[in-house]
Scaffold this motif. Structure first.
Motif, PDB file in Angstrom:
ATOM      1  N   ARG A  14      23.508  -0.597  35.927  1.00 31.12           N
ATOM      2  CA  ARG A  14      23.598   0.032  37.246  1.00 31.12           C
ATOM      3  C   ARG A  14      22.422   0.982  37.459  1.00 31.12           C
ATOM      4  NH1 ARG A  14      29.046   2.898  38.289  1.00 31.12           N
ATOM      5  NH2 ARG A  14      28.164   4.163  36.653  1.00 31.12           N
ATOM      6  N   ARG A  17      19.345  -1.074  38.159  1.00 27.56           N
ATOM      7  CA  ARG A  17      19.317  -1.548  39.546  1.00 27.56           C
ATOM      8  C   ARG A  17      18.881  -0.455  40.506  1.00 27.56           C
ATOM      9  NH1 ARG A  17      23.993  -4.415  37.981  1.00 27.56           N
ATOM     10  NH2 ARG A  17      25.366  -2.904  39.000  1.00 27.56           N
ATOM     11  N   SER A  37      16.123  -9.033  42.580  1.00 32.01           N
ATOM     12  CA  SER A  37      16.861  -9.922  41.665  1.00 32.01           C
ATOM     13  C   SER A  37      15.969 -10.421  40.539  1.00 32.01           C
ATOM     14  CB  SER A  37      17.454 -11.109  42.435  1.00 32.01           C
ATOM     15  OG  SER A  37      18.416 -10.669  43.350  1.00 32.01           O
ATOM     16  N   TRP A  68      20.912 -12.712  45.440  1.00 30.24           N
ATOM     17  CA  TRP A  68      21.672 -11.818  44.559  1.00 30.24           C
ATOM     18  C   TRP A  68      21.972 -12.519  43.245  1.00 30.24           C
ATOM     19  CZ3 TRP A  68      23.632 -14.504  48.666  1.00 30.24           C
ATOM     20  CH2 TRP A  68      24.714 -15.334  48.436  1.00 30.24           C
ATOM     21  N   SER A  71      26.858 -11.429  39.474  1.00 28.59           N
ATOM     22  CA  SER A  71      27.701 -10.258  39.237  1.00 28.59           C
ATOM     23  C   SER A  71      27.687  -9.274  40.407  1.00 28.59           C
ATOM     24  CB  SER A  71      27.268  -9.526  37.970  1.00 28.59           C
ATOM     25  OG  SER A  71      25.965  -9.001  38.118  1.00 28.59           O
ATOM     26  N   HIS A  72      26.726  -9.379  41.298  1.00 29.38           N
ATOM     27  CA  HIS A  72      26.616  -8.443  42.417  1.00 29.38           C
ATOM     28  C   HIS A  72      27.402  -8.904  43.640  1.00 29.38           C
ATOM     29  CE1 HIS A  72      23.746  -6.845  39.788  1.00 29.38           C
ATOM     30  NE2 HIS A  72      22.642  -7.278  40.347  1.00 29.38           N
TER      31      HIS A  72
END
Length: 85
Positions: A14, A17, A37, A68, A71-72
């Motif tokens: 996280r 990202r 991505s 994406w 998992s997003h």
């Protein structure tokens, strides 16, 4: 893609990202979901095992598509989705 890159925990990923988003916004062309991505795929070996998806809306034009990692999840519904596993 992420040969030699670490496999991060959920919280570390996280944070990665968030860092990628900051870097991505600095580009002259503006933020780009494909670039974000691909950067995550390159920097995290866990992300490199995920499915990459790109969704497109029939109307076309600006903001009519999105990319994406699985998992997003997408940020909406799309008329067509391309999946690369």
């Amino acid at each position: 893609m992420a040969t030699g890159a670490p496999r991060r925990t959920f919280d570390e990923r996280r944070a990665l990202r968030r860092a990628i988003s900051l870097v991505d916004r600095a580009f002259v062309t503006g933020a780009n979901c494909v670039r974000r991505s691909l950067m995550e795929l390159a920097l995290d070996s866990g992300a490199a095992t995920e499915v990459f998806r790109a969704g497109f809306r029939r109307a076309g034009g600006p903001c009519s598509g999105h990319a994406w990692l699985e998992s997003h999840g997408p940020d909406g519904s799309y008329d067509a989705v391309v999946t690369i596993a």
